[in-house]
Scaffold this motif. Structure first.
Motif, PDB file in Angstrom:
ATOM      1  N   THR A 152       4.088   3.147   9.640  1.00 20.87           N
ATOM      2  CA  THR A 152       4.587   1.810   9.952  1.00 20.87           C
ATOM      3  C   THR A 152       3.383   0.874   9.973  1.00 20.87           C
ATOM      4  OG1 THR A 152       4.332   2.119  12.338  1.00 20.87           O
ATOM      5  CG2 THR A 152       6.482   2.711  11.366  1.00 20.87           C
ATOM      6  N   LEU A 153       3.632  -0.388   9.706  1.00 15.61           N
ATOM      7  CA  LEU A 153       2.542  -1.367   9.752  1.00 15.61           C
ATOM      8  C   LEU A 153       1.985  -1.478  11.165  1.00 15.61           C
ATOM      9  CD1 LEU A 153       3.857  -4.161   7.372  1.00 15.61           C
ATOM     10  CD2 LEU A 153       2.083  -2.450   6.932  1.00 15.61           C
ATOM     11  N   TYR A 171      -6.121   1.767  17.822  1.00 17.85           N
ATOM     12  CA  TYR A 171      -6.270   3.219  17.933  1.00 17.85           C
ATOM     13  C   TYR A 171      -6.407   3.855  16.545  1.00 17.85           C
ATOM     14  CZ  TYR A 171      -5.735   8.008  19.437  1.00 17.85           C
ATOM     15  OH  TYR A 171      -5.964   9.332  19.662  1.00 17.85           O
ATOM     16  N   ALA A 172      -5.521   3.465  15.600  1.00 15.99           N
ATOM     17  CA  ALA A 172      -5.567   4.028  14.242  1.00 15.99           C
ATOM     18  C   ALA A 172      -6.847   3.633  13.509  1.00 15.99           C
ATOM     19  CB  ALA A 172      -4.350   3.584  13.443  1.00 15.99           C
ATOM     20  N   ARG A 173      -7.401   2.491  13.857  1.00 11.19           N
ATOM     21  CA  ARG A 173      -8.661   2.061  13.244  1.00 11.19           C
ATOM     22  C   ARG A 173      -9.805   2.998  13.632  1.00 11.19           C
ATOM     23  NH1 ARG A 173     -10.717  -1.920  10.692  1.00 11.19           N
ATOM     24  NH2 ARG A 173      -8.859  -3.204  10.769  1.00 11.19           N
ATOM     25  N   HIS A 174      -9.758   3.523  14.834  1.00 17.59           N
ATOM     26  CA  HIS A 174     -10.875   4.320  15.342  1.00 17.59           C
ATOM     27  C   HIS A 174     -10.615   5.821  15.408  1.00 17.59           C
ATOM     28  CE1 HIS A 174     -13.141   0.724  16.228  1.00 17.59           C
ATOM     29  NE2 HIS A 174     -12.032   0.211  16.724  1.00 17.59           N
ATOM     30  N   HIS A 175      -9.356   6.233  15.247  1.00 17.97           N
ATOM     31  CA  HIS A 175      -8.982   7.646  15.328  1.00 17.97           C
ATOM     32  C   HIS A 175      -7.953   7.938  14.246  1.00 17.97           C
ATOM     33  CE1 HIS A 175     -10.808   7.642  19.315  1.00 17.97           C
ATOM     34  NE2 HIS A 175     -10.149   6.513  19.523  1.00 17.97           N
ATOM     35  N   TYR A 176      -8.029   9.119  13.665  1.00 20.44           N
ATOM     36  CA  TYR A 176      -7.011   9.476  12.676  1.00 20.44           C
ATOM     37  C   TYR A 176      -5.673   9.661  13.372  1.00 20.44           C
ATOM     38  CZ  TYR A 176      -4.089  11.843   9.387  1.00 20.44           C
ATOM     39  OH  TYR A 176      -3.025  12.164   8.592  1.00 20.44           O
ATOM     40  N   PRO A 227       0.882  10.588  10.023  1.00 16.41           N
ATOM     41  CA  PRO A 227       1.919   9.678   9.532  1.00 16.41           C
ATOM     42  C   PRO A 227       3.097   9.613  10.503  1.00 16.41           C
ATOM     43  CG  PRO A 227       1.116  11.058   7.749  1.00 16.41           C
ATOM     44  CD  PRO A 227       0.509  11.587   9.019  1.00 16.41           C
ATOM     45  N   ASP A 228       3.657   8.417  10.637  1.00 16.14           N
ATOM     46  CA  ASP A 228       4.780   8.246  11.562  1.00 16.14           C
ATOM     47  C   ASP A 228       6.075   7.878  10.843  1.00 16.14           C
ATOM     48  OD1 ASP A 228       3.974   5.681  10.895  1.00 16.14           O
ATOM     49  OD2 ASP A 228       3.910   4.941  12.945  1.00 16.14           O
ATOM     50  N   LYS A 229       6.116   8.115   9.528  1.00 12.21           N
ATOM     51  CA  LYS A 229       7.336   7.946   8.739  1.00 12.21           C
ATOM     52  C   LYS A 229       7.601   9.262   8.009  1.00 12.21           C
ATOM     53  CE  LYS A 229       7.509   3.081   7.372  1.00 12.21           C
ATOM     54  NZ  LYS A 229       7.467   2.195   6.185  1.00 12.21           N
ATOM     55  N   ALA A 230       8.861   9.599   7.862  1.00  9.37           N
ATOM     56  CA  ALA A 230       9.224  10.803   7.110  1.00  9.37           C
ATOM     57  C   ALA A 230       9.192  10.474   5.625  1.00  9.37           C
ATOM     58  CB  ALA A 230      10.620  11.273   7.506  1.00  9.37           C
ATOM     59  N   VAL A 231       8.606  11.377   4.833  1.00  9.88           N
ATOM     60  CA  VAL A 231       8.488  11.176   3.388  1.00  9.88           C
ATOM     61  C   VAL A 231       8.915  12.455   2.693  1.00  9.88           C
ATOM     62  CG1 VAL A 231       6.888  10.693   1.498  1.00  9.88           C
ATOM     63  CG2 VAL A 231       6.520   9.631   3.719  1.00  9.88           C
ATOM     64  N   ALA A 232       9.727  12.320   1.674  1.00 11.06           N
ATOM     65  CA  ALA A 232      10.130  13.486   0.869  1.00 11.06           C
ATOM     66  C   ALA A 232       8.954  13.895   0.003  1.00 11.06           C
ATOM     67  CB  ALA A 232      11.327  13.140   0.008  1.00 11.06           C
ATOM     68  N   SER A 276       0.828  -1.203   0.000  1.00 12.67           N
ATOM     69  CA  SER A 276       0.000   0.000   0.000  1.00 12.67           C
ATOM     70  C   SER A 276       0.863   1.254   0.000  1.00 12.67           C
ATOM     71  CB  SER A 276      -0.891   0.003   1.247  1.00 12.67           C
ATOM     72  OG  SER A 276      -1.484   1.275   1.429  1.00 12.67           O
ATOM     73  N   VAL A 277       0.404   2.261  -0.721  1.00 13.70           N
ATOM     74  CA  VAL A 277       1.070   3.558  -0.727  1.00 13.70           C
ATOM     75  C   VAL A 277       1.203   4.107   0.699  1.00 13.70           C
ATOM     76  CG1 VAL A 277      -1.034   4.923  -1.096  1.00 13.70           C
ATOM     77  CG2 VAL A 277       1.149   5.795  -1.912  1.00 13.70           C
ATOM     78  N   LEU A 278       0.313   3.698   1.571  1.00 14.41           N
ATOM     79  CA  LEU A 278       0.354   4.194   2.947  1.00 14.41           C
ATOM     80  C   LEU A 278       1.583   3.711   3.704  1.00 14.41           C
ATOM     81  CD1 LEU A 278      -3.362   4.083   4.116  1.00 14.41           C
ATOM     82  CD2 LEU A 278      -2.091   5.914   2.989  1.00 14.41           C
TER      83      LEU A 278
END
Length: 133
Positions: A108-109, A116-121, A124-129, A101-103
């Protein structure tokens, strides 16, 4: 099915579970961000998706972070490219349909798999250029 028919079928809750592929999911997200502001798209798509899941016995499948993240990515790419139709958008953004997935570029997986992520936004916890404008 054209965009308007797909939109109406989904809005009314009658889109079948069999017809709701990942590509259709991305297509619907594209329709929402193309028709509404990002805030309205998130609010409306989220509500319709939760309703659709309830109507189709898929309550446990809704994921808040994944929904928001895809809508934000699709919104940014649509605004940058100003695509007139979904097929043109998709031809430049095929990574939205591929695995992994692009995500996984943004999260992180462990985060995506969390309750928590399923029920709340979750941000992102990875740095992306960032892509160049």
């Amino acid at each position: 099915m054209n965009d308007l028919d797909l939109f109406r079928t989904f809005e009314s809750g009658v889109l079948s579970r069999e017809a709701f592929s990942h590509k259709v999911h991305v297509h619907l997200a594209w329709i929402y961000v193309s028709r509404f502001t990002l805030t309205e798209a998130i609010e409306r798509f989220r509500a319709r998706l939760i309703n659709w899941a309830k109507l189709n016995g898929a309550d446990g499948l809704y994921h808040e972070t994944i929904t928001w993240a895809y809508l934000m990515i699709i919104n940014e790419r649509q605004r940058r490219g100003r695509y007139a139709d979904f097929e043109a958008f998709l031809s430049d953004n095929e990574d939205l349909l591929k695995k992994p997935s692009v995500l996984e570029q943004y999260y992180t997986l462990e985060t995506l798999d969390s309750n928590y992520a399923r029920h709340h936004y979750v941000m992102p916890d990875k740095a992306v250029a960032a892509k160049a404008a």
